[in-house]
Design an enzyme around this catalytic site. Structure first.
Site, PDB file in Angstrom:
ATOM      1  N   ASP A  24       0.872  -1.168   0.000  1.00 24.16           N
ATOM      2  CA  ASP A  24       0.000   0.000   0.000  1.00 24.16           C
ATOM      3  C   ASP A  24       0.917   1.228   0.000  1.00 24.16           C
ATOM      4  O   ASP A  24       2.125   1.116   0.250  1.00 24.16           O
ATOM      5  CB  ASP A  24      -0.886  -0.042   1.241  1.00 24.16           C
ATOM      6  CG  ASP A  24      -1.759   1.176   1.383  1.00 24.16           C
ATOM      7  OD1 ASP A  24      -2.393   1.575   0.398  1.00 24.16           O
ATOM      8  OD2 ASP A  24      -1.796   1.736   2.495  1.00 24.16           O
ATOM      9  N   ASP A  51      -0.184   5.119   1.019  1.00 22.30           N
ATOM     10  CA  ASP A  51      -0.446   6.033   2.133  1.00 22.30           C
ATOM     11  C   ASP A  51      -0.438   5.262   3.453  1.00 22.30           C
ATOM     12  O   ASP A  51      -1.182   4.294   3.619  1.00 22.30           O
ATOM     13  CB  ASP A  51      -1.810   6.712   1.966  1.00 22.30           C
ATOM     14  CG  ASP A  51      -1.900   7.529   0.694  1.00 22.30           C
ATOM     15  OD1 ASP A  51      -0.981   8.304   0.428  1.00 22.30           O
ATOM     16  OD2 ASP A  51      -2.895   7.368  -0.042  1.00 22.30           O
ATOM     17  N   ASP A  77      -1.470  -0.731   5.964  1.00 23.22           N
ATOM     18  CA  ASP A  77      -1.625  -0.176   7.318  1.00 23.22           C
ATOM     19  C   ASP A  77      -3.050  -0.185   7.822  1.00 23.22           C
ATOM     20  O   ASP A  77      -3.311   0.320   8.916  1.00 23.22           O
ATOM     21  CB  ASP A  77      -1.097   1.263   7.344  1.00 23.22           C
ATOM     22  CG  ASP A  77      -2.024   2.217   6.596  1.00 23.22           C
ATOM     23  OD1 ASP A  77      -2.267   1.976   5.387  1.00 23.22           O
ATOM     24  OD2 ASP A  77      -2.510   3.182   7.200  1.00 23.22           O
TER      25      ASP A  77
END
Length: 223
Positions: free
Chosen positions: A10, A12, A169
């Site tokens: 991922d 961000d 995250d």
């Protein structure tokens, strides 16, 4: 156990701390519509499910689809011009990527960001990393957590899902990895809690990027 041959990230909250620039773009878009701004901490809780969902969460409850679309259009015009002003990589990320590549693992990025913006940001911060693919939101392509988002990743890698670790995250990332058949690896240094990541099925929970390499090694047939 299938040997892991690729690691896909991922963007961000995983490779890059982008929240200050995301917050700035959201707030400027809200202000243009006469709506109140949000703090960085508030916006940290909005992101992770795609920018339309983040905009919806930033708007007053029961806002119309028309208003969501208006703010979203303003955001899409604003963010690419400011996406590298306050953004930075998390400590240890450049070194991690270098080591993984040196081990012979294929690297990729799959974000819910607009694909052009994801590629712009990656080119700015990781110009020398040999990513096999940098993919994001595109017309006709499902977003995470839909497992269909994995199709172009696997095509670019030339691998089955079981040979790919997905690092993210958020609970959305972990749910996506599980649904797609990838190894779910948490990035708890990002925008969501360890509890959320664990609840959504994280198999590996490194405390920091350097630890990720060590925890991943047994899955790669490496010591």
């Amino acid at each position: 156990m299938t040997r892991i041959q690729a690691v896909v990230f991922d963007l961000d909250g995983t490779l890059l701390d982008t929240i200050a620039d995301l917050t700035g773009a959201i707030n400027r878009s809200l202000a243009a519509c006469g709506l109140p701004a949000h703090t960085v901490d508030e916006c940290r809780g909005y992101v992770g499910g795609g920018i339309r969902e983040a905009v919806r969460r930033a708007l007053p409850p029961d806002s119309s689809d028309e208003l969501i679309d208006r703010v979203l259009a303003l955001y899409k015009n604003d963010y690419p011009h400011h996406c590298a002003e306050q953004t930075t990589w998390y400590p240890g990320i450049p070194e991690l990527l270098e080591r993984l590549a040196r081990r012979g693992l294929l690297l990729g990025v799959l974000s819910n960001k607009t694909e052009a913006t994801a590629q712009q940001v990656v080119k700015t911060f990781f110009p020398d990393v040999p990513f096999r693919c940098v993919l994001g939101r595109a017309e006709g392509r499902p977003l995470k957590p839909d497992p269909g988002a994995a199709v172009p990743v696997l095509a670019a890698m030339g691998l089955a899902a079981g040979a790919v670790a997905y690092v993210g995250d958020s609970g959305t990332d972990m749910a996506f990895a599980r649904a797609a058949g990838m190894l779910p690896v948490a990035a708890p240094w990002g925008y969501r809690s360890r509890e959320e990541l664990a609840e959504q099925g994280a198999v590996l929970m490194p405390a920091c990027p350097a630890e990720l390499e060590d925890l991943l090694a047994p899955y790669c047939g490496q010591n």
